[in-house]
Design a protein around this motif. Structure first.
Motif, PDB file in Angstrom:
ATOM      1  N   SER A  15       0.836  -1.196   0.000  1.00  0.00           N
ATOM      2  CA  SER A  15       0.000   0.000   0.000  1.00  0.00           C
ATOM      3  C   SER A  15       0.871   1.246   0.000  1.00  0.00           C
ATOM      4  O   SER A  15       1.948   1.263   0.603  1.00  0.00           O
ATOM      5  N   ALA A  16       0.403   2.270  -0.676  1.00  0.00           N
ATOM      6  CA  ALA A  16       1.072   3.560  -0.664  1.00  0.00           C
ATOM      7  C   ALA A  16       0.070   4.616  -1.114  1.00  0.00           C
ATOM      8  O   ALA A  16      -0.876   4.309  -1.854  1.00  0.00           O
ATOM      9  N   VAL A  17       0.290   5.828  -0.684  1.00  0.00           N
ATOM     10  CA  VAL A  17      -0.554   6.961  -1.069  1.00  0.00           C
ATOM     11  C   VAL A  17       0.358   8.066  -1.557  1.00  0.00           C
ATOM     12  O   VAL A  17       1.367   8.379  -0.918  1.00  0.00           O
ATOM     13  N   ALA A  18       0.017   8.656  -2.707  1.00  0.00           N
ATOM     14  CA  ALA A  18       0.900   9.662  -3.306  1.00  0.00           C
ATOM     15  C   ALA A  18       0.107  10.824  -3.878  1.00  0.00           C
ATOM     16  O   ALA A  18      -0.969  10.629  -4.468  1.00  0.00           O
ATOM     17  N   ASP A  19       0.656  12.016  -3.704  1.00  0.00           N
ATOM     18  CA  ASP A  19       0.218  13.148  -4.506  1.00  0.00           C
ATOM     19  C   ASP A  19       0.792  12.960  -5.915  1.00  0.00           C
ATOM     20  O   ASP A  19       1.980  12.627  -6.070  1.00  0.00           O
ATOM     21  N   GLU A  52      12.766   8.417  -0.210  1.00  0.00           N
ATOM     22  CA  GLU A  52      13.268   8.929  -1.486  1.00  0.00           C
ATOM     23  C   GLU A  52      12.226   9.668  -2.314  1.00  0.00           C
ATOM     24  O   GLU A  52      12.571  10.299  -3.317  1.00  0.00           O
ATOM     25  N   ASN A  53      10.971   9.592  -1.925  1.00  0.00           N
ATOM     26  CA  ASN A  53       9.883  10.134  -2.752  1.00  0.00           C
ATOM     27  C   ASN A  53       8.981  11.008  -1.889  1.00  0.00           C
ATOM     28  O   ASN A  53       8.012  10.523  -1.288  1.00  0.00           O
ATOM     29  N   PRO A  54       9.259  12.313  -1.814  1.00  0.00           N
ATOM     30  CA  PRO A  54       8.492  13.189  -0.909  1.00  0.00           C
ATOM     31  C   PRO A  54       7.010  13.309  -1.245  1.00  0.00           C
ATOM     32  O   PRO A  54       6.228  13.753  -0.399  1.00  0.00           O
ATOM     33  N   HIS A  55       6.608  12.910  -2.449  1.00  0.00           N
ATOM     34  CA  HIS A  55       5.190  12.961  -2.798  1.00  0.00           C
ATOM     35  C   HIS A  55       4.413  11.797  -2.191  1.00  0.00           C
ATOM     36  O   HIS A  55       3.176  11.779  -2.240  1.00  0.00           O
ATOM     37  N   LEU A  56       5.108  10.803  -1.603  1.00  0.00           N
ATOM     38  CA  LEU A  56       4.423   9.699  -0.921  1.00  0.00           C
ATOM     39  C   LEU A  56       4.079  10.099   0.508  1.00  0.00           C
ATOM     40  O   LEU A  56       4.902  10.698   1.222  1.00  0.00           O
ATOM     41  N   LYS A  57       2.866   9.748   0.939  1.00  0.00           N
ATOM     42  CA  LYS A  57       2.359  10.163   2.237  1.00  0.00           C
ATOM     43  C   LYS A  57       2.090   9.000   3.187  1.00  0.00           C
ATOM     44  O   LYS A  57       1.860   9.227   4.374  1.00  0.00           O
ATOM     45  N   PHE A  58       2.108   7.771   2.671  1.00  0.00           N
ATOM     46  CA  PHE A  58       1.757   6.607   3.499  1.00  0.00           C
ATOM     47  C   PHE A  58       2.298   5.368   2.815  1.00  0.00           C
ATOM     48  O   PHE A  58       2.340   5.291   1.582  1.00  0.00           O
ATOM     49  N   ALA A  59       2.735   4.385   3.619  1.00  0.00           N
ATOM     50  CA  ALA A  59       3.170   3.102   3.060  1.00  0.00           C
ATOM     51  C   ALA A  59       2.930   1.999   4.080  1.00  0.00           C
ATOM     52  O   ALA A  59       2.974   2.227   5.292  1.00  0.00           O
ATOM     53  N   ILE A 104      -6.978   7.755   5.087  1.00  0.00           N
ATOM     54  CA  ILE A 104      -6.513   8.780   4.162  1.00  0.00           C
ATOM     55  C   ILE A 104      -7.691   9.700   3.842  1.00  0.00           C
ATOM     56  O   ILE A 104      -8.776   9.226   3.477  1.00  0.00           O
ATOM     57  N   TYR A 105      -7.473  10.991   3.938  1.00  0.00           N
ATOM     58  CA  TYR A 105      -8.538  11.965   3.682  1.00  0.00           C
ATOM     59  C   TYR A 105      -8.151  12.867   2.512  1.00  0.00           C
ATOM     60  O   TYR A 105      -7.025  13.377   2.438  1.00  0.00           O
ATOM     61  N   ILE A 106      -9.103  13.036   1.607  1.00  0.00           N
ATOM     62  CA  ILE A 106      -8.957  13.931   0.467  1.00  0.00           C
ATOM     63  C   ILE A 106     -10.155  14.867   0.485  1.00  0.00           C
ATOM     64  O   ILE A 106     -11.293  14.422   0.674  1.00  0.00           O
ATOM     65  N   GLU A 107      -9.922  16.146   0.296  1.00  0.00           N
ATOM     66  CA  GLU A 107     -11.009  17.119   0.292  1.00  0.00           C
ATOM     67  C   GLU A 107     -11.323  17.530  -1.141  1.00  0.00           C
ATOM     68  O   GLU A 107     -10.416  17.823  -1.926  1.00  0.00           O
ATOM     69  N   VAL A 120      -3.421  15.031  -0.971  1.00  0.00           N
ATOM     70  CA  VAL A 120      -3.897  14.396   0.259  1.00  0.00           C
ATOM     71  C   VAL A 120      -4.063  15.459   1.332  1.00  0.00           C
ATOM     72  O   VAL A 120      -3.149  16.260   1.585  1.00  0.00           O
ATOM     73  N   ALA A 121      -5.218  15.471   2.002  1.00  0.00           N
ATOM     74  CA  ALA A 121      -5.474  16.452   3.052  1.00  0.00           C
ATOM     75  C   ALA A 121      -4.937  15.999   4.397  1.00  0.00           C
ATOM     76  O   ALA A 121      -4.427  16.805   5.175  1.00  0.00           O
ATOM     77  N   ASP A 122      -5.043  14.680   4.685  1.00  0.00           N
ATOM     78  CA  ASP A 122      -4.612  14.199   5.997  1.00  0.00           C
ATOM     79  C   ASP A 122      -4.391  12.698   5.945  1.00  0.00           C
ATOM     80  O   ASP A 122      -5.035  11.989   5.164  1.00  0.00           O
ATOM     81  N   VAL A 123      -3.481  12.215   6.772  1.00  0.00           N
ATOM     82  CA  VAL A 123      -3.213  10.792   6.945  1.00  0.00           C
ATOM     83  C   VAL A 123      -3.222  10.499   8.430  1.00  0.00           C
ATOM     84  O   VAL A 123      -2.510  11.143   9.199  1.00  0.00           O
ATOM     85  N   VAL A 124      -4.043   9.535   8.838  1.00  0.00           N
ATOM     86  CA  VAL A 124      -4.106   9.107  10.235  1.00  0.00           C
ATOM     87  C   VAL A 124      -3.645   7.655  10.294  1.00  0.00           C
ATOM     88  O   VAL A 124      -4.299   6.769   9.734  1.00  0.00           O
ATOM     89  N   ARG A 125      -2.519   7.412  10.956  1.00  0.00           N
ATOM     90  CA  ARG A 125      -2.000   6.051  11.104  1.00  0.00           C
ATOM     91  C   ARG A 125      -2.456   5.472  12.435  1.00  0.00           C
ATOM     92  O   ARG A 125      -2.507   6.163  13.446  1.00  0.00           O
TER      93      ARG A 125
END
Length: 534
Positions: A428-432, A473-480, A519-522, A528-533
């Motif tokens: 799993s991963a989340v990216a802008d 290495e990838n600042p556009h990734l927000k979650f893994a 993962i929240y998107i507005e 991505v607006a917010d990530v709650v782990r």
């Protein structure tokens, strides 16, 4: 046809929903009758519905209802224990799971033909939009388990909420399909499967009962049919299909690992005759159609199959379903990383016609959320720690110029709220999604939600080396995360929430489900607006 009646739809508990995969409704079977047609059912005392039931591709007035007759599902000839004669299969769809006479909304019959493995694809119309229905089949004196489905909303409907799940990569030898069982217990409007529904390889497993039947790779139609029969015989997969309608699209393992268009991975010698692989692809596509709840327009024509399509859910969401295998150029090989050849102009992932269809559809959409059901990663993921870069060549990273045409179109047409849901990577991963991944200050044109596998990769763990490298290495990734499971999405007109649902183990039965991240998107806000782990 009977007249539509306004009804108050009952709500089932999770326990009742799971019970639908058993013998629900057998006592109320009087509305289904035997037929006097010359093609009457040939099945005897054996249960012909061993592979369960399914529904798919919902529209406002109807859905596809699927089953396949297979009293001996693991017969090595792939015929499921059926003869060469056609069989009349009746179906009915009701507003109540009891199938009382006054609840029957539609009924009809289909001919299950041996040329299509005695599969049934009943395209039901005349239903009410955004409604829950129950359905079942009859062949001879045998009645199938009941399934639950739901029609899509009217095209102009303003929805308050839509709940769907997406997943991919269900390799049977890698473990138990526990995540499917948990998915069946969610109150979902829809399920998306993004590829690798079955695996074509030999698949010998150390897990009891999980080795592939025959222990050989699949190359011909009987082999592919047998492989689907083994997967669809799984009770957890049957439960997930019976709980909600599905939208499906294949990736590579439904045919052959990493194939590209008419090019086989197994033999890329210059003198290789493409007709050899296309014969295999034709067999694989036919078996895929025979075992999935897709419409007749997807019946293969030889080695060609219409797979990309668009489904609308009111004004809330469009689902753009891609085919990233059938029309792509060959993967780049032997390229020194970071491989600037991936930016070669003219390379295609979708083919010219599908690419035009996607870009024009996204720019013309008036729905709040533009969902793209996609098989392989689109965002850049540098997999090399420290100095230097390394990118995959079998996903959109290896077709970077084709990806750029897509992203440029989103930016130029001001398309908002594009969310790409992706499978294949067993993590799993989340990216802008950046207009230029080499410039993190460039505009964000969407969000990609990469979803993990049902079983492929084994039990996994919260964070492995690849996940750590990706985040560093990838600042556009927000979650893994690298556990197994599925993704549950809840859409409203203002917000998108995705719960990354993971099971603690798949190599033994009874894995426990939990939510690892939210993962929240507005709507109207890029990225991505917010990530709650958790």
């Amino acid at each position: 046809m009977p007249k539509e009646r306004p009804v108050s739809l009952p709500q089932l508990s999770r326990r009742q929903l799971l019970g639908l995969t058993g013998a629900t409704g057998l006592a109320a079977a009087t509305t289904l009758t035997t037929t006097s047609s010359p093609a009457r059912a040939l099945v005897g005392s054996d249960n012909p519905f061993t592979l369960g039931v399914a529904s798919g591709d919902p529209e406002p007035d109807g859905v596809v209802l699927w089953t396949r007759l297979a009293p001996q599902p693991l017969a090595l000839d792939g015929r499921g224990g059926m003869s060469d004669r056609p069989v009349v299969v009746q179906w009915e769809i009701a507003t109540d799971p009891s199938f009382g006479a006054h609840s029957i909304a539609r009924r009809g019959s289909e001919i299950a033909r041996p040329s299509l493995a005695h599969s049934v694809h009943a395209e039901v119309h005349g239903l009410r939009p955004d409604r829950v229905y129950w359905y079942r089949f009859r062949a001879g004196h045998s009645i199938s388990p009941a399934g639950r489905t739901r029609t899509a909303p009217a095209y102009n409907a303003r929805l308050n909420e839509l709940r769907f799940a997406f997943t991919s990569c269900s390799n049977l030898p890698a473990g138990y399909f526990t995540a499917y069982r948990h998915m069946a217990q969610d109150d979902l409007d829809l399920v998306m499967h993004l590829g690798d529904y079955v695996y074509e390889g030999p698949g010998v497993s150390t897990i009891p009962g999980r080795s592939h039947t025959s222990g050989a790779e699949m190359f011909d139609l009987p082999g592919y049919r047998l492989r689907y029969s083994q997967y669809k015989n799984d009770p957890d997969l049957q439960a997930a299909h019976a709980a909600a309608p599905w939208i499906v699209t294949p990736d590579d393992h439904e045919v052959e690992n990493n194939y590209a268009g008419a090019i086989s991975e197994l033999d890329k010698e210059p003198d290789q005759d493409p007709a050899i692989f296309l014969k295999r692809r034709a067999a694989a596509y036919q078996a895929y159609y025979e075992h999935q709840p897709v419409r007749r327009r997807s019946i293969p024509k030889g080695a060609d199959m219409q797979l990309y399509r668009r489904l609308r859910y009111g004004r809330l969401a469009d689902f753009n379903v891609l085919d990233t295998r059938q029309y792509r150029d060959d993967q780049i090989e032997g390229c020194a990383q970071p491989c600037t050849e991936r930016y070669q102009p003219g390379r295609t992932m979708l083919g010219a016609q599908q690419e035009r269809w996607l870009l024009s559809g996204l720019s013309a959409s008036r729905s709040t959320w533009k969902v793209v059901g996609n098989q392989v990663v689109t965002f850049d993921a540098d997999g090399k720690s420290g100095a230097g870069e390394s990118y995959g060549m079998d996903n959109w990273m290896g077709y970077a110029n084709a990806r750029q045409r897509w992203y440029d179109s989103l930016h130029q047409h001001g398309v908002q709220n594009t969310v790409v849901v992706t499978g294949d990577a067993h993590r799993s991963a989340v990216a802008d999604l950046k207009l230029d991944f080499r410039d993190q200050a460039s505009p964000t044109v969407g969000v990609e939600l990469l979803g993990t596998s049902i079983t492929s990769g084994g039990d996994g763990k919260d964070m492995d080396g690849t996940g750590t490298t990706w985040l560093a290495e990838n600042p556009h990734l927000k979650f893994a995360n690298s556990q197994r499971g599925y993704q549950r999405c809840v859409l409203t007109p203002t917000e998108w929430r995705t719960d990354y649902r993971v099971v603690d183990k798949v190599t033994t039965p009874g894995g426990v489900i939990s939510t690892r991240g939210e993962i929240y998107i507005e709507a109207g806000r890029p990225g991505v607006a917010d990530v709650v782990r958790h």
